[in-house]
Structures are given as structure tokens and as C-alpha cells.
Design a protein around this motif. Structure first.
Motif, PDB file in Angstrom:
ATOM      1  N   LYS A 231       0.796  -1.221   0.000  1.00 27.43           N
ATOM      2  CA  LYS A 231       0.000   0.000   0.000  1.00 27.43           C
ATOM      3  C   LYS A 231       0.834   1.279   0.000  1.00 27.43           C
ATOM      4  CE  LYS A 231      -4.075  -1.984   2.244  1.00 27.43           C
ATOM      5  NZ  LYS A 231      -5.022  -1.916   3.409  1.00 27.43           N
ATOM      6  N   SER A 232       2.136   1.166   0.156  1.00 25.96           N
ATOM      7  CA  SER A 232       2.963   2.366   0.222  1.00 25.96           C
ATOM      8  C   SER A 232       4.386   2.062  -0.233  1.00 25.96           C
ATOM      9  CB  SER A 232       2.970   2.938   1.639  1.00 25.96           C
ATOM     10  OG  SER A 232       3.548   2.012   2.545  1.00 25.96           O
ATOM     11  N   LEU A 233       5.146   3.152  -0.453  1.00 30.35           N
ATOM     12  CA  LEU A 233       6.561   3.054  -0.780  1.00 30.35           C
ATOM     13  C   LEU A 233       7.364   3.587   0.392  1.00 30.35           C
ATOM     14  CD1 LEU A 233       6.621   4.337  -4.487  1.00 30.35           C
ATOM     15  CD2 LEU A 233       6.932   1.981  -3.697  1.00 30.35           C
ATOM     16  N   ARG A 234       8.342   2.825   0.824  1.00 32.86           N
ATOM     17  CA  ARG A 234       9.162   3.207   1.963  1.00 32.86           C
ATOM     18  C   ARG A 234      10.542   3.662   1.474  1.00 32.86           C
ATOM     19  NH1 ARG A 234       8.809  -1.272   4.430  1.00 32.86           N
ATOM     20  NH2 ARG A 234      10.824  -2.189   3.837  1.00 32.86           N
ATOM     21  N   PHE A 235      10.963   4.858   1.935  1.00 32.92           N
ATOM     22  CA  PHE A 235      12.296   5.343   1.609  1.00 32.92           C
ATOM     23  C   PHE A 235      13.344   4.421   2.249  1.00 32.92           C
ATOM     24  CE2 PHE A 235       9.804   9.109   0.931  1.00 32.92           C
ATOM     25  CZ  PHE A 235      10.480   9.865  -0.014  1.00 32.92           C
ATOM     26  N   GLU A 236      14.300   3.967   1.445  1.00 26.05           N
ATOM     27  CA  GLU A 236      15.374   3.131   1.959  1.00 26.05           C
ATOM     28  C   GLU A 236      16.728   3.827   1.894  1.00 26.05           C
ATOM     29  OE1 GLU A 236      15.279   0.361   3.517  1.00 26.05           O
ATOM     30  OE2 GLU A 236      13.273  -0.435   3.128  1.00 26.05           O
ATOM     31  N   ILE A 237      17.062   4.397   0.741  1.00 28.73           N
ATOM     32  CA  ILE A 237      18.351   5.062   0.541  1.00 28.73           C
ATOM     33  C   ILE A 237      18.110   6.384  -0.182  1.00 28.73           C
ATOM     34  CG2 ILE A 237      20.727   4.831  -0.300  1.00 28.73           C
ATOM     35  CD1 ILE A 237      20.057   2.531   1.467  1.00 28.73           C
ATOM     36  N   VAL A 238      18.722   7.465   0.302  1.00 23.59           N
ATOM     37  CA  VAL A 238      18.645   8.772  -0.362  1.00 23.59           C
ATOM     38  C   VAL A 238      20.062   9.319  -0.498  1.00 23.59           C
ATOM     39  CG1 VAL A 238      17.823  11.160  -0.200  1.00 23.59           C
ATOM     40  CG2 VAL A 238      16.332   9.276   0.502  1.00 23.59           C
ATOM     41  N   ARG A 239      20.409   9.749  -1.709  1.00 16.74           N
ATOM     42  CA  ARG A 239      21.730  10.337  -1.956  1.00 16.74           C
ATOM     43  C   ARG A 239      21.593  11.535  -2.894  1.00 16.74           C
ATOM     44  NH1 ARG A 239      22.639   7.145   1.392  1.00 16.74           N
ATOM     45  NH2 ARG A 239      24.327   5.606   1.575  1.00 16.74           N
ATOM     46  N   THR A 240      22.293  12.615  -2.562  1.00 17.97           N
ATOM     47  CA  THR A 240      22.454  13.746  -3.483  1.00 17.97           C
ATOM     48  C   THR A 240      23.880  14.240  -3.325  1.00 17.97           C
ATOM     49  OG1 THR A 240      20.123  14.383  -3.243  1.00 17.97           O
ATOM     50  CG2 THR A 240      21.614  15.994  -4.258  1.00 17.97           C
ATOM     51  N   ASP A 241      24.714  13.981  -4.329  1.00 18.75           N
ATOM     52  CA  ASP A 241      26.142  14.254  -4.209  1.00 18.75           C
ATOM     53  C   ASP A 241      26.448  15.730  -4.006  1.00 18.75           C
ATOM     54  OD1 ASP A 241      26.473  11.570  -4.558  1.00 18.75           O
ATOM     55  OD2 ASP A 241      27.056  11.708  -6.674  1.00 18.75           O
ATOM     56  N   SER A 242      25.819  16.600  -4.830  1.00 19.96           N
ATOM     57  CA  SER A 242      26.157  18.026  -4.771  1.00 19.96           C
ATOM     58  C   SER A 242      25.755  18.663  -3.448  1.00 19.96           C
ATOM     59  CB  SER A 242      25.499  18.775  -5.940  1.00 19.96           C
ATOM     60  OG  SER A 242      24.083  18.614  -5.892  1.00 19.96           O
ATOM     61  N   LEU A 243      24.737  18.103  -2.790  1.00 20.30           N
ATOM     62  CA  LEU A 243      24.300  18.625  -1.484  1.00 20.30           C
ATOM     63  C   LEU A 243      24.905  17.830  -0.323  1.00 20.30           C
ATOM     64  CD1 LEU A 243      20.489  19.280  -2.160  1.00 20.30           C
ATOM     65  CD2 LEU A 243      22.353  20.951  -2.133  1.00 20.30           C
ATOM     66  N   LYS A 244      25.699  16.819  -0.661  1.00 25.26           N
ATOM     67  CA  LYS A 244      26.301  15.938   0.356  1.00 25.26           C
ATOM     68  C   LYS A 244      25.244  15.315   1.278  1.00 25.26           C
ATOM     69  CE  LYS A 244      30.894  18.075   0.508  1.00 25.26           C
ATOM     70  NZ  LYS A 244      30.734  18.807  -0.764  1.00 25.26           N
ATOM     71  N   ILE A 245      24.137  14.919   0.683  1.00 25.13           N
ATOM     72  CA  ILE A 245      23.050  14.261   1.418  1.00 25.13           C
ATOM     73  C   ILE A 245      23.228  12.747   1.305  1.00 25.13           C
ATOM     74  CG2 ILE A 245      20.572  13.769   1.409  1.00 25.13           C
ATOM     75  CD1 ILE A 245      20.094  16.672   0.638  1.00 25.13           C
ATOM     76  N   ALA A 246      23.204  12.080   2.436  1.00 23.55           N
ATOM     77  CA  ALA A 246      23.320  10.615   2.454  1.00 23.55           C
ATOM     78  C   ALA A 246      22.538  10.078   3.648  1.00 23.55           C
ATOM     79  CB  ALA A 246      24.785  10.192   2.537  1.00 23.55           C
ATOM     80  N   TYR A 247      21.424   9.435   3.366  1.00 22.41           N
ATOM     81  CA  TYR A 247      20.595   8.844   4.417  1.00 22.41           C
ATOM     82  C   TYR A 247      20.363   7.368   4.106  1.00 22.41           C
ATOM     83  CZ  TYR A 247      19.451  13.717   5.544  1.00 22.41           C
ATOM     84  OH  TYR A 247      19.523  15.045   5.866  1.00 22.41           O
ATOM     85  N   GLY A 248      20.241   6.589   5.177  1.00 18.35           N
ATOM     86  CA  GLY A 248      19.935   5.176   5.031  1.00 18.35           C
ATOM     87  C   GLY A 248      21.157   4.348   4.677  1.00 18.35           C
TER      88      GLY A 248
END
Length: 535
Positions: A60-77
Motif C-alpha cells: 500500500k505504500s513506498l518506503r524510503f530506503e536510501i537517499v543520496r544527493t552528491d552536490s548537497l552531500k546528502i546521504a541517508y539510510g
């Protein structure tokens, strides 16, 4: 970029795709696998950012597992240690009225089972990018090109979504549209990744099921005897503590001992199953809290005989008075007899409790008492106070078990080996029977059941041997004695090292790395944790 350069780049990326696919199939850790999938597809498509979603179990839903954005230095999961669940809410696949939530591009990709390639999110129609715009306003980012690819496994099931943001032109460094080649490569990798993830999840589920069966076996032993169930959980824990300490050792005789993740899992399973043969051991032997205990404590029968002997002494005194004996003198004699009888009965009760060691003179006193008191049994026969079996049990030198009962207890190792060797173990678990079946062997070859010497035993079996002994010494749930303090348990373990019972090199690591204290803090009562003497 000219045609030759384009073909070269494409060939290089296809080669990358092959290498990535092979590496994904060998990864055992789920978090690392998910992270590798996203990083791989980002690399192969030159994407600046990306998100990997997994479809929830209820679909019934989508769960965030990995998030990356190199230029913003974002790294989650993944393996970052940065939790993702608190930062991003699940994306619903359906609205409250049950309709498909096709305004969200990731949800649309899942529900329609199709790839969506958007040149510019701000100019795209049919999708809700309000969340993207808010993110850009807060961060100063400009989300432009999007490539959203469903992850379909070999069972034709969508298990997740890969969403890539802002393709970067390698030549200019500017944001561009994801090309057709990017899309085909991403779809190919998503398909490989979905199969790899499904296989890894299936293996994990089978491992969980397998361990659940092991837990079920230990629960059966626990229900059969509360004195062994805790042991079946504590020994593997202590085994792994010591094994990790040995693995971290970089000098000395054990410096070459190293464990892979597979080795760790194999040892863990062996630890959990090391006493599975105890399900064949009679419960009255396992739970024998006193020397005379069977299905009940037979000291009660001995007490009854002492009462009969007291009564007979009183009847004899009364008969002597009836035929002319002095009553006062007779009663004084009876009181003296009763004091002796009561003292001997109290002694019998005490020795029935067992202990670490029974003095020879106490053994002799039990034999003397048995012959000294005679009583008439139900068949009218004049017999000794104790039967041969009772005499054998009450003169046990240490503990509460006779030699025959010790052999019955010891047979659990033979049963464990037979049970485990009968199973079709996969290659990475082939040594489970050897590890589990060797924890009662000794360095000097005087152990059981095979009488192996130290050089014939694996390091893992020797580790488990120390764990089994130390747990037994400190356990609080034994029926025959309270759990020892650290100082006493370590002194005994040190003595066992000196006489060739346990591995001296492992004992040294056990002491130097204070594995005993790590274990004690987790499993022992505070009153048991004292300062051990220098080993």
C-alpha cells in the motif's frame, strides 16, 4: 561528444553493468545491498541524486530506503548510520478513497509498471512535484531531470523503485536529460537488482525460519527443563564474544585466526545447537537437584524409615518397662537414641544436597549409618536403612549424579553429533556438527565423546568448550548450586587451563580482553561480579 566517444562510453558502461550485476549477487547484507544498488545506478547514469524505495509488505505504500544527493552531500539510510524513517514519510500508493495515487511519479511507476523519464520536473504535466519544489526552495537545489524505474523481479513482482535526479553531462558538468541509453541501462540494472534483492531477502527469510526452528528446539529443551534452556542461549552468546576477540587478535599463537561473515554465522548456528541432544536425556537426570532425586526426592522415604526406627525404639523402651525395667532410666536411654537418630537423619539430609566435593569420612559415615540402622520393610524383611542404589547415590563424591547418570548426561553430545550429522548441511555450514560436538573435548585428550587432543580440534570447538564451562560455573539456574562469583569461576577455569583441560591461548585472550566481564555485565547478577585475582 562524437560517435566514437559515445560508443566507447556506452561500452564502458555496459562493462560496468556486468561488473555491478556480479557484485550485487554476492552481497549478503541487505542495507549494503540496497546502498550498492542505488550507488551503482547513479554511477552508470551519471546522476547527481537518487532514491531507492521499497514496496511495503501490505503493498500500500513506498518506503524510503536510501537517499543520496552528491552536490548537497546528502546521504541517508544504508550503511551511513543516518536514520531515514524519521526524515521521510512513506509514499501512499493509493488515496483514501482507494484510487491509485498516480500524481506521485514513484507511485505511478509502480502501479503502471513502467519507467518514467522527465526532462524537467518544473515543466512536466500530470504529476505533483510540489514536494520537490519545497525541497528546492529550502536547499537552493534545482531538481530538473527525473528517471523513475520500477524494480521488477524474476517473479514479475514490483518490489521497489529507483528514482534518479539530474543527469550530469560528463563533458560539460551541466544537468541534462537522461538519455535512452541511460534509461535502458537503468532498467537493466533495476531488473538485476530486483532479482538480487529478492534472492537475498529469500535467503534471509530462510535463515530466519531455520533459526526459528533452532529456537523451537531450545524452547522444547527449556520447557522440558528450566535448568538448560537458558544455557542454550547463553553459551552461543559467550562463544561469539570470545570468537570476536580472537578474530581481533593480531599477535600470538592465534593471530592467524580470522572469520568471515559466513564463518560467524556457522559458529553461531553451532552454538545454538550445541546441546540439541539434550532432548534425548531423561528429565529426572537433567533436573537432578539432590542425590536421591528421581521423579521425586527419595530423602522423604529415608525420613520415613528414620521415623519408623524412632517408633520402634520407643516401642522397645515401653516393652522393657512392662517387663520391669526402670522407666526413668529407659526414657533417658530413649532420648539418647532419638538424639543420635535425629543427628544421623540431619546428616543424611545435608549430604543429599550434593556439592563440589564430599569428604571420604562423610562417605564412610553414610555407609556406617546404613548398616547401623535396621528396619522391617513391607515384605517383612529385616534390611539396612538404605538400598544399594540409595547408598550409591548418597556417597557420590561430587555433584548429584552417579557414574551411570553422568554417562547418560554425556550421551547428549553423541546424540547431538548423530542428529546434526544426519542433516544435509549446505557448504557454508558443513562444520556445524564438528563445532557443536566438540565442546566437551579436552586439550589433553581426556574429554568425550571422541577423546580428541588439542591439535585435533578446531579453534571454534575449543572456544565453545571454554564458553560452555564458564557459563555452567556462573549460571544461576542450576538445581544443585547457586551461580559462582567471577573470581571463583575464573580460578576454576584457570586451574582447568593448568591441567590441560582448556586451551591456554584462548584462556589468555578470555582474561586479557576481559570477555568474562563483558559476559557478566549482560548475564550475571550484580552480586556475582567481583574483582578476580590475577590469573
Amino acid at each position: 561528444m562524437n560517435t566514437v566517444d559515445t560508443m566507447t562510453d556506452l561500452l564502458q558502461r555496459f562493462e560496468q553493468l556486468n561488473v555491478i550485476g556480479a557484485s550485487l549477487s554476492s552481497e549478503r547484507n541487505i542495507d549494503r545491498l540496497l546502498e550498492n544498488i542505488l550507488l551503482a545506478v547513479k554511477t552508470i547514469t551519471h546522476a547527481d541524486g537518487g532514491t531507492l524505495y521499497r514496496v511495503s509488505e501490505d503493498q500500500k505504500s513506498l518506503r524510503f530506503e536510501i537517499v543520496r544527493t552528491d552536490s548537497l552531500k546528502i546521504a541517508y539510510g544504508g550503511t551511513t548510520g543516518e536514520p531515514i524513517s524519521a526524515k521521510f514519510k512513506d509514499l501512499p500508493l493509493y488515496r483514501d478513497n482507494g484510487e491509485a495515487n498516480n500524481s506521485l511519479i514513484a507511485a505511478y511507476s509502480v502501479l503502471e509498471e513502467t519507467t518514467v523519464n522527465i526532462a524537467d520536473a518544473y515543466a512536466a504535466e500530470g504529476f505533483d512535484f510540489s514536494g520537490t519544489r519545497k525541497f528546492d526552495q529550502v536547499t537552493g537545489y534545482r531538481s530538473q531531470s527525473f528517471l523513475t524505474v520500477p524494480m521488477k523481479n524474476h517473479e514479475n513482482e514490483i518490489i521497489g523503485v529507483l528514482q534518479l535526479i539530474n543527469a550530469i553531462d560528463p563533458a560539460t558538468g551541466t544537468v541534462c536529460v537522461f538519455s535512452d541509453a541511460d534509461q535502458r541501462l537503468a532498467e537493466s540494472l533495476a531488473s538485476q537488482a530486483a532479482v538480487a534483492l529478492t534472492n537475498r531477502l529469500l535467503i534471509s527469510q530462510l535463515e530466519e525460519l531455520f533459526e526459528a526452528f533452532i529456537t523451537l528446539i531450545n524452547l522444547a529443551i527449556d520447557e522440558k527443563s528450566p535448568y538448560t534452556g537458558g544455557h542454550c542461549q547463553r553459551v552461543p552468546s559467550l562463544t561469539m564474544m570470545l570468537a570476536e576477540a580472537v578474530d581481533a587478535t593480531r599477535d600470538g599463537p592465534l593471530a592467524s585466526f580470522l572469520m568471515s561473515d559466513k564463518d560467524r554465522y556457522e559458529l553461531k548456528i553451532a552454538g545454538l545447537l550445541h546441546d540439541c541432544g539434550k532432548m534425548t536425556t531423561p528429565v529426572h537426570v537433567v533436573d537432578k537437584a539432590t542425590k536421591l532425586q528421581t521423579i521425586f526426592d527419595r530423602i522423604q522415604m529415608v525420613d520415613t524409615r528414620f521415623e519408623v526406627i524412632r517408633r520402634d525404639a520407643e516401642l522397645a523402651m515401653l516393652r522393657s518397662v512392662l517387663v520391669g525395667a526402670d522407666r526413668v532410666t529407659a526414657e533417658q536411654g530413649l532420648q539418647e537414641q532419638w538424639r543420635e537418630i535425629d543427628a544421623d537423619r540431619a546428616f543424611m539430609r545435608r549430604v543429599n544436597n550434593g556439592g563440589e566435593f564430599m569428604k571420604p569420612e562423610d562417605q564412610e559415615r553414610v555407609s556406617h549409618i546404613s548398616k547401623h540402622y535396621r528396619w522391617t520393610n513391607s515384605e517383612g524383611m529385616d534390611v539396612d536403612l538404605l538400598t544399594e542404589n540409595e547408598l550409591e547415590n548418597l556417597t557420590i563424591r561430587a555433584g548429584t549424579l552417579t557414574q551411570a547418570e553422568r554417562e547418560t548426561i554425556n550421551y547428549h553430545v553423541v546424540a547431538t553429533i548423530k542428529m546434526l550429522e544426519s542433516l544435509p548441511w549446505p557448504k557454508h555450514l558443513k562444520r556445524v556438527p564438528e563445532y557443536a560436538g566438540g565442546h566437551h573435548e579436552r586439550m589433553d585428550g581426556k574429554g568425550y565423546p571422541k577423546g580428541l587432543r588439542g591439535e585435533e580440534m578446531s579453534v571454534q570447538a575449543r572456544i565453545m568448550g571454554i564458553a560452555d564451562i564458564f557459563e555452567a560455573l556462573t549460571a544461576r539456574d542450576r538445581p544443585y548450586r547457586p551461580g559462582m562469583k567471577l573470581s571463583q569461576a575464573l580460578q576454576i577455569l584457570g586451574n582447568l587451563r593448568n591441567i590441560g583441560h582448556v586451551d591456554p591461548d584462548l584462556f589468555d585472550i578470555f582474561i586479557k580482553q576481559k570477555i568474562y566481564l563483558k559476559y557478566a555485565e549482560q548475564y550475571l547478577e550484580a552480586s556475582q561480579i567481583d574483582e578476580p585475582a590475577a590469573a
